[in-house]
Design an enzyme around this catalytic site. Structure first.
Site, PDB file in Angstrom:
ATOM      1  N   GLY A 171       0.800  -1.226   0.000  1.00 13.44           N
ATOM      2  CA  GLY A 171       0.000   0.000   0.000  1.00 13.44           C
ATOM      3  C   GLY A 171       0.827   1.268   0.000  1.00 13.44           C
ATOM      4  O   GLY A 171       1.976   1.264  -0.435  1.00 13.44           O
TER       5      GLY A 171
ATOM      6  N   ASN B  99      -5.671  -7.683  -6.794  1.00  8.17           N
ATOM      7  CA  ASN B  99      -5.376  -7.562  -5.371  1.00  8.17           C
ATOM      8  C   ASN B  99      -4.153  -6.675  -5.220  1.00  8.17           C
ATOM      9  O   ASN B  99      -3.049  -7.045  -5.627  1.00  8.17           O
ATOM     10  CB  ASN B  99      -5.098  -8.944  -4.763  1.00  8.17           C
ATOM     11  CG  ASN B  99      -6.322  -9.831  -4.841  1.00  8.17           C
ATOM     12  OD1 ASN B  99      -7.430  -9.398  -4.564  1.00  8.17           O
ATOM     13  ND2 ASN B  99      -6.118 -11.067  -5.273  1.00  8.17           N
ATOM     14  N   LEU B 100      -4.354  -5.529  -4.640  1.00  2.00           N
ATOM     15  CA  LEU B 100      -3.299  -4.502  -4.548  1.00  2.00           C
ATOM     16  C   LEU B 100      -1.985  -5.076  -4.002  1.00  2.00           C
ATOM     17  O   LEU B 100      -1.940  -5.600  -2.899  1.00  2.00           O
ATOM     18  CB  LEU B 100      -3.775  -3.362  -3.635  1.00  2.00           C
ATOM     19  CG  LEU B 100      -2.783  -2.213  -3.462  1.00  2.00           C
ATOM     20  CD1 LEU B 100      -2.583  -1.453  -4.761  1.00  2.00           C
ATOM     21  CD2 LEU B 100      -3.229  -1.279  -2.347  1.00  2.00           C
ATOM     22  N   ASP B 101      -0.920  -4.942  -4.787  1.00  2.00           N
ATOM     23  CA  ASP B 101       0.425  -5.367  -4.380  1.00  2.00           C
ATOM     24  C   ASP B 101       0.515  -6.853  -4.071  1.00  2.00           C
ATOM     25  O   ASP B 101       1.436  -7.302  -3.374  1.00  2.00           O
ATOM     26  CB  ASP B 101       0.925  -4.543  -3.173  1.00  2.00           C
ATOM     27  CG  ASP B 101       0.998  -3.054  -3.483  1.00  2.00           C
ATOM     28  OD1 ASP B 101       1.152  -2.707  -4.666  1.00  2.00           O
ATOM     29  OD2 ASP B 101       0.904  -2.255  -2.549  1.00  2.00           O
ATOM     30  N   GLU B 102      -0.440  -7.615  -4.567  1.00  2.00           N
ATOM     31  CA  GLU B 102      -0.462  -9.057  -4.285  1.00  2.00           C
ATOM     32  C   GLU B 102      -0.190  -9.890  -5.535  1.00  2.00           C
ATOM     33  O   GLU B 102      -0.265 -11.115  -5.509  1.00  2.00           O
ATOM     34  CB  GLU B 102      -1.833  -9.460  -3.705  1.00  2.00           C
ATOM     35  CG  GLU B 102      -2.191  -8.845  -2.369  1.00  2.00           C
ATOM     36  CD  GLU B 102      -1.568  -9.581  -1.184  1.00  2.00           C
ATOM     37  OE1 GLU B 102      -0.707 -10.448  -1.409  1.00  2.00           O
ATOM     38  OE2 GLU B 102      -1.946  -9.265  -0.044  1.00  2.00           O
TER      39      GLU B 102
END
Lengths: 302, 302, 302, 302
Positions: D219, D244-247
């Site tokens: 994040g 999926n953020l940064d995933e």
């Protein structure tokens, strides 16, 4: 970001922050009480020590080195008197010393031949405000770099170079160094030998990048010889230039892993990444007065 | 090399060299003149500053930290008077401080569970004379390590451990820490949770090795989760233990490259190498009084 | 963990997993179709290729190298026939080749002088089940290591060594190598020169650790010379021994950062950490048949 | 070096060398004989395997992945027939596969916000002939980068961006991606969230650089949080973008050492160096078809 104006604007802002910062470097015979003398001197001149690093070459009868960074409101106005007051202390303790003021930016010249990567990295860091110097001139024995150097508003001088005309080339270079009042000369992959006469003009003020992990592969063709030898890591070395080829005081070294599949072209490609960062680090530390040369070695105060 | 006698002999030799070495750590409100006060105090007590590192948390109204290592002939005989003389200075400048003497070796306890690699590395460095401590006791909830611990002449205490008997286990551990006068408690892959009560007994004196690059993979099964996530580097973290799991002040971290072929078993194998060196570095720095804890971070004076 | 029995137990378990694993290493003139020939051969013998790495020294008229690791149920019973069937293929394509079976563990000898750290690291990895070999003998020109070598159930032979008795010393060593059927000879900081005669007995089967980043600091006193030169990184190099001192094929190298404060004693301390891991990596890769020697370089199939 | 013409000239030269090079990537259920089938197919089409890397997700009932780089004289004229011939093999073995031809350069778009360092590094590598792609468009929500992007002859599109106009911004971006026939979308510190709809348009074709060592500091504000936590290493991570953020699947990570003296500004400065190299590596590997995405992880064939 890509114009001289912006780089200047950044440097002005930085200068403002730096106006009250001074640096004092001292070398003297080691004995108890030196730190006390220096810190008391600074305190009596209303200076607050922000950073201090010291080194003794030997516990007994050694040489003592110290680098102090201090804060002093209104330093610009006071520095002359401070330096005058310091003379007696220096004499009493046989000190060699230097006062430096970050806002008085050192003036740098960059020498380059055909390969531009080290020059580019220096210019990039400088544009970005991360290289605390004025790059006042770029000299090259090739025309390649002219467009992007001049685009940044930096004078570019083309001086052809080869063995036969070395004397007159160096005469011209020395003239330009004087004209531009150059403090630091950076050899950013400049592939010409410098004469002892030239080097003596700029003692401990020429930084070179050698494309090997010195003392391995001194001299020409280090990547070719690294390939021949089958090493598993290649490196680069930044050092001050002396009159012993690739034997000057080492400032910084770094390496990258390679393997049997990497041919000479690939080694050079990997090597360029190492050269870029190793040269920039050395130049930064020099500009911040973090390097003391002693007996063909460097003392580095991080 | 493998006997207690030799390790003792080495430590005696070291102690002799160290008898005249002192360390002074100070924390106080930052203001001009602190270095002057400290260095003048030491000079007036015939001490020569050998090493000095400082840090200000903030240029204005910040906290000042300094670690000084000094040489003083006959220090053992003078230290009591020196410390007494220092009290007034400390009071005047609101200093928190500590005098440490390397010849007074800290007493360490090692806690270990089944995996012996971190314990082995500590014992190896200690045997080799590179870990300046007396390892006075090893405690484990498994019997595995007993033979080679006792072979080195170190008392080994087996204390079974699980959630249900935690209180009495910790009572026994605290009793042993007191009996053996333990200064530093090293968790060398000790896989039991410590209660807040236990941790409070040993504030900033318990060093743990966590088998991940914190704050990634806090808690259990970090290698399993690193595998799941497909990271390209794995790491280890040594930190002081607080009552927030894996949230204590970080002392040291390191990483190694891994790739898609490395399963969890392979990750653990690679990880053991990282854990070994990361824990040993943290312990060494603690023993050399190089670490100051401030606001859940560490200041490291190398 | 610290007893021979446990190390044996682990190796038995591993052997079981490895019984169906084979390795095939091939070197031949490069031309299209080699991979097809090899993979079809293995498929026709019910073998599944698990891992395959190849290298061509040159796109045209080069030499082709490949290492294949394959799974074959009941391999032990079939291997003889497989090898026989392979002979015709090998002849047709001018192949040099080797079949290796991980469950047939190589037999290693370790030579050591006074400094035990490399020996210790090898023994540690071996005890831990991470070094796939039988360590059948340790030979030293000092008695120091005897206790902990014998404690692990490994025969320890003390053979004094110096220039004057070199011939008879080597005769005894060669006799022992034959008696113990040694496949691999590891020089774990063995500080004696080997004669060409001795080296020729064990071509590409002697691995040495040199305590510098070769080709820097060939010969004696590398740490002393690194200190003199003022390098900023020190390294270690594992290589096969040839009759040109420190000029054999390099297997692995690594480095650590040092600075002006590190004296020779400190460099040696840091260097020991590098030597340990560099030697162990080289030995592991050799044991896994991951190294091919070609023209004084190594091809490493990871 | 700084003109489009030269970059084009270099790429032409490279294309010539690459005209006879093909790449084949295959994913299928693992079973004996796959390598035999593939290598025999290539051999029967007069292709010589130059490089081959494979991976099995599991020894039993696993998935098999392979990347083969082969040389075939006159490949351009033959490739269509080869691909047609391959269809039956692929069907027989349930293969997913891709034929790629390095001379058919992928077309890349770069998205950037205010910080130009990642964009600059990509352009630099591209100018230098080290990034095998056509950079066909740069899109930014700031005007800063326009001068030096256009100076290289690359179209620059300014599209303002914020939460409220996200839909229409993305519509325009998708339109441009189609117009410029973009194969790869590089987020070079583009500080806007992409909607699931946008991401789905470009599955496994958007590479992002995240300025932390994921999964640490997912994040916003990773450097601020790294500073707060007092980590001793900071990192950067390049990954494919998913919803999926940064995933998303991690491609590459790297770290640099920091210490207590480094404030957030200094961390960002150090971090820029890491981000630059981590993003460039990921992009290169993607362009060379070295990455296979499987179960939110990447298989990297070096």
């Amino acid at each position: 970001m890509s114009t001289e104006t912006e780089a200047k604007r950044k440097s002005v802002k930085q200068n403002k922050q730096l106006e009250s910062r001074g640096r004092l470097l001292v070398k003297c015979p080691d004995k108890p009480g030196i730190v006390s003398v220096l810190s008391t001197f600074l305190y009596s001149h209303n200076s607050n020590i922000m950073e201090s690093s010291q080194y003794s070459s030997n516990p007994e009868n050694g040489t003592f080195f110290i680098r102090i960074e201090y804060h002093c409101d209104g330093l610009l106005a006071k520095s002359e008197q401070m330096e005058k007051d310091f003379e007696e202390i220096a004499a009493n303790h046989s000190m060699e010393y230097e006062f430096a003021y970050p806002n008085e930016r050192k003036r740098s010249a960059i020498f380059v031949s055909k390969e531009p990567h080290c020059l580019m990295e220096l210019l990039w860091e400088w544009q970005n405000g991360d290289l605390d110097t004025n790059i006042v001139i770029v000299i090259s024995n090739h025309e390649d770099a002219r467009p992007f150097v001049e685009a940044l508003g930096i004078p570019f001088h083309y001086i052809p170079a080869n063995k036969d005309i070395r004397k007159q080339v160096e005469a011209e270079q020395i003239r330009l160094m004087a004209e531009y009042e150059v403090d630091l000369l950076i050899l950013a992959r400049y592939m010409q030998i410098l004469t002892p006469d030239f080097v003596n003009h700029f003692e401990s003020r020429i930084i070179n990048i050698h494309h090997s992990f010195l003392p391995a592969f001194i001299g020409v063709g280090p990547y070719e010889r690294a390939f021949e030898r089958g090493v598993k890591l290649i490196g680069a070395t930044s050092h001050y230039v002396t009159n012993n080829l690739d034997e000057g005081p080492i400032i910084e070294q770094d390496v990258e892993r390679v393997d049997h599949r990497d041919d000479v072209i690939e080694l050079k490609k990997i090597g360029r990444q190492i050269e870029r960062r190793v040269l920039v680090r050395a130049v930064k530390w020099h500009l911040e007065n973090r390097i003391i040369v002693e007996c063909n070695k460097t003392i580095l105060f991080h």
